[in-house]
Design an enzyme around this catalytic site. Structure first.
Site, PDB file in Angstrom:
ATOM      1  CD  GLU A  27     -28.978 -34.306 -24.833  1.00 15.03           C
ATOM      2  OE1 GLU A  27     -28.251 -34.867 -25.684  1.00 15.03           O
ATOM      3  OE2 GLU A  27     -29.538 -33.218 -25.017  1.00 15.03           O
TER       4      GLU A  27
ATOM      5  CG  ASN B  88     -31.024 -30.529 -23.612  1.00  9.97           C
ATOM      6  OD1 ASN B  88     -30.093 -30.214 -24.339  1.00  9.97           O
ATOM      7  ND2 ASN B  88     -31.476 -31.790 -23.518  1.00  9.97           N
TER       8      ASN B  88
ATOM      9  CD  GLU C 202     -26.000 -32.981 -30.120  1.00 14.39           C
ATOM     10  OE1 GLU C 202     -27.072 -33.295 -29.577  1.00 14.39           O
ATOM     11  OE2 GLU C 202     -25.785 -31.827 -30.550  1.00 14.39           O
TER      12      GLU C 202
HETATM   13  P1  C2E Z   1     -30.934 -31.681 -28.470  1.00 14.39           P
HETATM   14  O1  C2E Z   1     -30.510 -31.077 -27.182  1.00 14.39           O
HETATM   15  O2  C2E Z   1     -30.039 -31.486 -29.621  1.00 14.39           O
HETATM   16  O3  C2E Z   1     -31.173 -33.204 -28.204  1.00 14.39           O
HETATM   17  C1  C2E Z   1     -30.782 -34.200 -29.037  1.00 14.39           C
HETATM   18  C2  C2E Z   1     -31.829 -34.581 -29.954  1.00 14.39           C
HETATM   19  O4  C2E Z   1     -31.276 -35.353 -31.022  1.00 14.39           O
HETATM   20  C3  C2E Z   1     -32.914 -35.452 -29.298  1.00 14.39           C
HETATM   21  O5  C2E Z   1     -34.154 -35.205 -29.873  1.00 14.39           O
HETATM   22  C4  C2E Z   1     -32.489 -36.839 -29.740  1.00 14.39           C
HETATM   23  O6  C2E Z   1     -33.539 -37.813 -29.777  1.00 14.39           O
HETATM   24  C5  C2E Z   1     -31.986 -36.593 -31.123  1.00 14.39           C
HETATM   25  N1  C2E Z   1     -31.047 -37.593 -31.565  1.00 14.39           N
HETATM   26  C6  C2E Z   1     -30.138 -38.264 -30.822  1.00 14.39           C
HETATM   27  N2  C2E Z   1     -29.415 -39.140 -31.595  1.00 14.39           N
HETATM   28  C7  C2E Z   1     -29.893 -38.977 -32.860  1.00 14.39           C
HETATM   29  C8  C2E Z   1     -29.528 -39.601 -34.123  1.00 14.39           C
HETATM   30  O7  C2E Z   1     -28.654 -40.482 -34.258  1.00 14.39           O
HETATM   31  N3  C2E Z   1     -30.223 -39.172 -35.216  1.00 14.39           N
HETATM   32  C9  C2E Z   1     -31.211 -38.227 -35.131  1.00 14.39           C
HETATM   33  N4  C2E Z   1     -31.844 -37.887 -36.235  1.00 14.39           N
HETATM   34  N5  C2E Z   1     -31.564 -37.642 -33.964  1.00 14.39           N
HETATM   35  C10 C2E Z   1     -30.898 -38.008 -32.833  1.00 14.39           C
HETATM   36  P2  C2E Z   1     -35.376 -34.927 -28.982  1.00 14.39           P
HETATM   37  O8  C2E Z   1     -35.363 -35.780 -27.777  1.00 14.39           O
HETATM   38  O9  C2E Z   1     -36.566 -34.967 -29.884  1.00 14.39           O
HETATM   39  O10 C2E Z   1     -35.147 -33.470 -28.479  1.00 14.39           O
HETATM   40  C11 C2E Z   1     -35.170 -32.431 -29.338  1.00 14.39           C
HETATM   41  C12 C2E Z   1     -34.722 -31.181 -28.678  1.00 14.39           C
HETATM   42  O11 C2E Z   1     -35.634 -30.803 -27.651  1.00 14.39           O
HETATM   43  C13 C2E Z   1     -33.402 -31.279 -27.960  1.00 14.39           C
HETATM   44  O12 C2E Z   1     -32.375 -31.164 -28.886  1.00 14.39           O
HETATM   45  C14 C2E Z   1     -33.454 -30.197 -26.993  1.00 14.39           C
HETATM   46  O13 C2E Z   1     -33.052 -29.008 -27.587  1.00 14.39           O
HETATM   47  C15 C2E Z   1     -34.936 -30.134 -26.667  1.00 14.39           C
HETATM   48  N6  C2E Z   1     -35.172 -30.770 -25.373  1.00 14.39           N
HETATM   49  C16 C2E Z   1     -35.371 -32.087 -25.080  1.00 14.39           C
HETATM   50  N7  C2E Z   1     -35.582 -32.233 -23.772  1.00 14.39           N
HETATM   51  C17 C2E Z   1     -35.503 -31.007 -23.204  1.00 14.39           C
HETATM   52  C18 C2E Z   1     -35.604 -30.524 -21.876  1.00 14.39           C
HETATM   53  O14 C2E Z   1     -35.816 -31.272 -20.889  1.00 14.39           O
HETATM   54  N8  C2E Z   1     -35.460 -29.190 -21.678  1.00 14.39           N
HETATM   55  C19 C2E Z   1     -35.207 -28.362 -22.728  1.00 14.39           C
HETATM   56  N9  C2E Z   1     -35.079 -27.080 -22.488  1.00 14.39           N
HETATM   57  N10 C2E Z   1     -35.090 -28.780 -23.990  1.00 14.39           N
HETATM   58  C20 C2E Z   1     -35.229 -30.117 -24.225  1.00 14.39           C
HETATM   59 CA    CA Z   2     -28.887 -31.343 -25.908  1.00 16.80          CA
HETATM   60 CA    CA Z   3     -27.864 -31.091 -29.534  1.00 16.69          CA
END
Ligand code: C2E
Ligand code: CA
Ligand code: CA
Length: 786
Positions: free
Chosen positions: A568, A623, A742
């Site tokens: 991802e 995403n 996830e």
């Molecule tokens: P998401 O799509 O649900 O992405 C997964 C998030 O869960 C990611 O946070 C990831 O670091 C986190 N995660 C993965 N494994 C674990 C785990 O074992 N435990 C915990 N506590 N967290 C875990 P991240 O990278 O901070 O991203 C947060 C959100 O930001 C994403 O949720 C997504 O909705 C958004 N996002 C990130 N990159 C993009 C992007 O390029 N475009 C858009 N539109 N949204 C993005």
């Molecule tokens: Ca996602």
């Molecule tokens: Ca997600």
């Protein structure tokens, strides 16, 4: 006095005196009729007829005088000295000419008086020079005191007569002729009384005198001439009258056709009025004719009204009611008479439509509430009057929470209906004097005017939230909208309108951010946060150009084999001062400002490019923000990026949260289908957090479900979470979709979901999101390990 009486009754031939009076009357009529004709004429004709009138009046005076002299019976032989007789005639004609010339066309009373005195002097000269030409057989002597007295009385009289002749008042004008005649009679009678004749046969008549019998035919000829002139004058007067009647008739005909009210006035007396004026004034023709214009237009001085220039005025109608009109004055000549036409244009309809337009410009067409412009005016007005806290007011900014949804799903008609119902509820919550306005769209604003200060503002805001939170019945359907409210209280939260509006807006923003269907009061920290936000926005734009964003990859592994099947893409911001910033701290703002469009496209392009370097068995998941999803050009953009990077479409997976599906199902389905047609996979992200619905899954072409990590957190101990995860996996399998779990952080969690046969696992237990280079290393390591 006695002498005067005796003179008239005994020393005069009565029949001749009567003839004198007759000639005088005929002559006066002839000269005045001709003078009137001269006044009506123009150019040479005017001068010629004027001269004729002057000569006629001189002749009248002369002939009257001569006949009166003939009537005198001195009781001895008498005769007229011819040269003096001729001089007397010339003198009177000349003096009248000078007098008339002096008074013509000039309204100055002093000047007219002088002219009158000159004419009087001419007449006096006529008498006394004329009488001097009277010779008898004997001595003629004069009572000089009587002569002087008569002259002293008659001169001011004729002066006054001419003054009166030029007055506006008709009665005064009428008095002029008798006064002039009176002065003549006085001169004549005084002259006759003052003369004393003493018979003396030794003083014979000079040989040159003309005998009365010889002068009589001359006088008769002059009198006849006057009679002829009188006839001509009569004809001309009758003609002029007929002409006037014809002109008036024609004018009346024309006026009856006019839509505007018309009045023809002589001075300020109305003599013709048309139907429109009758209607306008609510008066009959009979009431209008003869009425003074002042009665209709009390506020207007006719003389002050320039010709051809419209003026606003108020017409007072029959009931005493004021009617707004515009009036126009025009001078016209009717049958040689100068008159004034006044046109009245009814302004009621125009004023009414102007008022309607004004109202339209300041009200909202749908709700009838004041609009943004009107609200701005009222706010500015109260802000200007703001002096102290005591008379403070509050500004409430409102935004409906789910209006767009109603508008899209139920149609614009229902949307409008909802706005009207909202407006009614808002109005019922506030006091009568408070202002509820619709600023546009689903935005409302309220001006709370009474000085309840913050406490009342709080109370009203709470009641508004509560009132709008109750469901609306629209076309038999219950609809929930909800409203967010931001409050700024004047004085404490600002004094200028723009300041108050901005602060109420900030509070509204906070209310929306903190869960909607609630209200927030403005606080100074909000402004600070706002400033920080705009700083962040500016920073983000710069960062995009400076290449400070990077994409990290978190692997997804096959639960049974542990093989990496996908990664991802997760965006990060490597800030020069603040270090690595997580997407949660900038994505929401990027979505709000639209920056998500270029940023999202950049992430997609970068991820696709990176993925081409990996093994073709490993997909890449990107995403998509709801903002991107709303853009119709999205499928084309995806296709062109795939083509540009050379990544096979089936290796790209787009992750979409449930949130985007709420807005408009038909559009969502169309968009998903178009994306699917590009050949990419579609994953439903964060499943279970929102309004998850089985029907979505069935209807929409998703190839994967990602179970939100909140369900994994309490695994494997929590039985409820375990049941939910199990159910979703089973359901996905039934629908032919892969399931990804996830947030798997521990070995126990991994073991649990693997035992439940979920498709893929993603989480810190496998790997944290890694920078591109580290991810490539990770892939090599796992391969080596395998
Ligand atoms: P998401 O799509 O649900 O992405 C997964 C998030 O869960 C990611 O946070 C990831 O670091 C986190 N995660 C993965 N494994 C674990 C785990 O074992 N435990 C915990 N506590 N967290 C875990 P991240 O990278 O901070 O991203 C947060 C959100 O930001 C994403 O949720 C997504 O909705 C958004 N996002 C990130 N990159 C993009 C992007 O390029 N475009 C858009 N539109 N949204 C993005
Ligand atoms: Ca996602
Ligand atoms: Ca997600």
């Amino acid at each position: 006095m006695q002498a005067l009486l005796t003179c008239v009754t005994q020393r005069h031939d009565q029949q001749l005196l009567l003839a004198a009076a007759l000639v005088c009357a005929v002559g006066v009529y002839a000269s005045s009729a001709i003078a009137s004709h001269a006044a009506r004429s123009e150019g040479i004709a005017r001068r010629q007829w004027g001269l004729a009138s002057i000569i006629a009046s001189g002749c009248t005076a002369w002939a009257t005088h001569m006949i009166a002299l003939l009537a005198f019976q001195p009781g001895m032989a008498s005769g007229f000295e011819p040269i003096l007789t001729a001089i007397s005639l010339l003198l009177v004609i000349a003096s009248i000419g000078v007098g008339v010339g002096l008074s013509l066309g000039r309204r100055g009373r002093l000047r007219r008086f002088a002219a009158g005195v000159i004419i009087g002097a001419g007449i006096a000269a006529l008498h006394y020079v004329g009488q001097a030409s009277y010779r008898v057989t004997g001595h003629v002597s004069w009572d000089m005191s009587l002569v002087t007295t008569s002259v002293l009385i008659s001169l001011p009289m004729s002066g006054l007569a001419l003054v009166l002749s030029g007055e506006r008042n008709r009665a005064l004008r009428r008095a002029a002729v008798p006064l002039l005649l009176g002065s003549i009679v006085i001169l004549h009678l005084a002259g006759m009384t003052a003369v004393r004749l003493v018979y003396d046969p030794l003083v014979p008549l000079p040989a040159s005198v003309i005998a009365p019998a010889s002068i009589a035919p001359i006088i008769a000829a002059v009198s006849l001439g006057l009679l002829l002139l009188a006839f001509i004058g009569l004809r001309m007067t009758l003609n002029a009258r007929a002409q006037l009647r014809r002109d008036q008739g024609r004018l009346r005909e024309l006026a009856s056709l006019a839509l505007e009210g018309l009045a023809v006035c002589d001075g300020d007396v109305i003599n013709t009025a048309n139907r429109s004026l009758e209607q306008l004034a609510g008066m009959t023709q009979a009431e209008l004719i003869g009425a003074s214009l002042i009665r209709l237009l009390p506020g207007l001085v006719l003389a002050d009204l320039p010709e051809q220039e419209e003026r606003d005025a108020e017409l007072i109608d029959a009931r005493g009611q004021g009617v707004p009109v515009r009036v126009l004055r025009k001078a016209i000549t009717l049958g040689h008479k100068h008159q004034t036409v006044i046109a009245f244009r009814d302004q009621r309809e125009r004023l009414r439509s102007e008022a309607r337009l004004r109202k339209l410009a300041f009200t909202d067409g749908i709700t009838g509430l004041p609009n943004r412009a009107r609200f701005g005016d009222l706010l500015a007005h109260h802000a200007a009057a703001l002096r102290e806290q005591a008379n403070g007011f509050a500004v409430l900014m409102l935004d409906l929470d789910r209006f767009k949804f109603v508008n899209d799903t139920l149609g614009h008609g229902m949307g409008d209906e909802l706005l009207r119902k909202v407006a009614a509820r808002l109005s019922s919550v506030v006091a009568q004097e408070d202002v509820v306005a619709r600023l546009g769209g689903d935005e409302f604003a309220i001006l709370l005017l009474d000085a309840g200060g913050e406490a009342r503002a709080r109370d009203v805001a709470a009641r508004i939230v509560e009132a709008i939170d109750r469901a609306f019945l629209l076309d038999g359907q219950l609809v929930h909208v909800g409203v967010s409210v931001g409050v700024a209280v004047a004085f404490q939260d600002g004094r200028r309108p723009d300041e108050l509006l901005r602060n109420a807006d900030l509070a509204l923003y906070k209310a929306k951010a903190e869960g909607k269907a609630t209200f927030r009061m403005f606080e100074p920290a909000l402004a600070e946060r706002m400033r920080a936000r705009s700083q962040l926005e500016a920073d983000m734009r710069r960062a995009l150009d400076a290449g400070e964003f990077e994409v990290h990859y978190q692997p997804l592994v096959e639960s049974q084999t542990g093989a990496v099947t996908a990664a991802e893409a997760l965006v990060r911001w490597r800030h020069p001062e603040q270090g690595l910033i997580a997407p949660a701290d900038f994505i929401p703002l990027a979505e709000e400002t639209g920056l998500i469009m270029p940023l999202g496209a950049w992430v997609l392009r970068t991820a696709c490019r990176h993925a081409t370097a990996w093994s073709s068995t490993i997909k890449v998941a990107v995403n998509l923000s709801p903002v991107q999803f709303r853009d119709d050009r999205l499928p084309d953009m995806v296709a062109s990026i795939l083509e540009a990077t050379g990544l096979a479409p089936d290796r790209l997976e787009l992750e979409i949260t449930e949130g985007v599906m709420l807005d408009d199902e038909a559009r969502t389905l169309a968009m998903l289908t178009r994306l699917k047609d590009v050949g990419v996979g579609l994953a439903m992200d964060d499943f279970g957090t929102g309004y998850s619905s089985l029907s979505y899954l069935r209807r929409f072409p998703f190839s994967k479900i990602k179970i939100d990590r909140s369900f994994i957190r309490l695994l494997p101990e929590d039985p409820e979470s375990a049941a939910i995860v199990r159910a979703i996996i089973t359901m996905g399998a039934c629908l032919g979709m892969t399931t990804t779990v996830e947030g798997v952080e521990t070995a126990e969690q991994y073991a649990f979901v693997a035992a439940e046969h979920c498709g893929q696992v993603q989480g810190y237990h496998v790997s944290r999101p890694l920078p591109y280079a580290d991810f490539v290393d990770f892939l090599t390591d796992t391969k080596l390990a395998a």
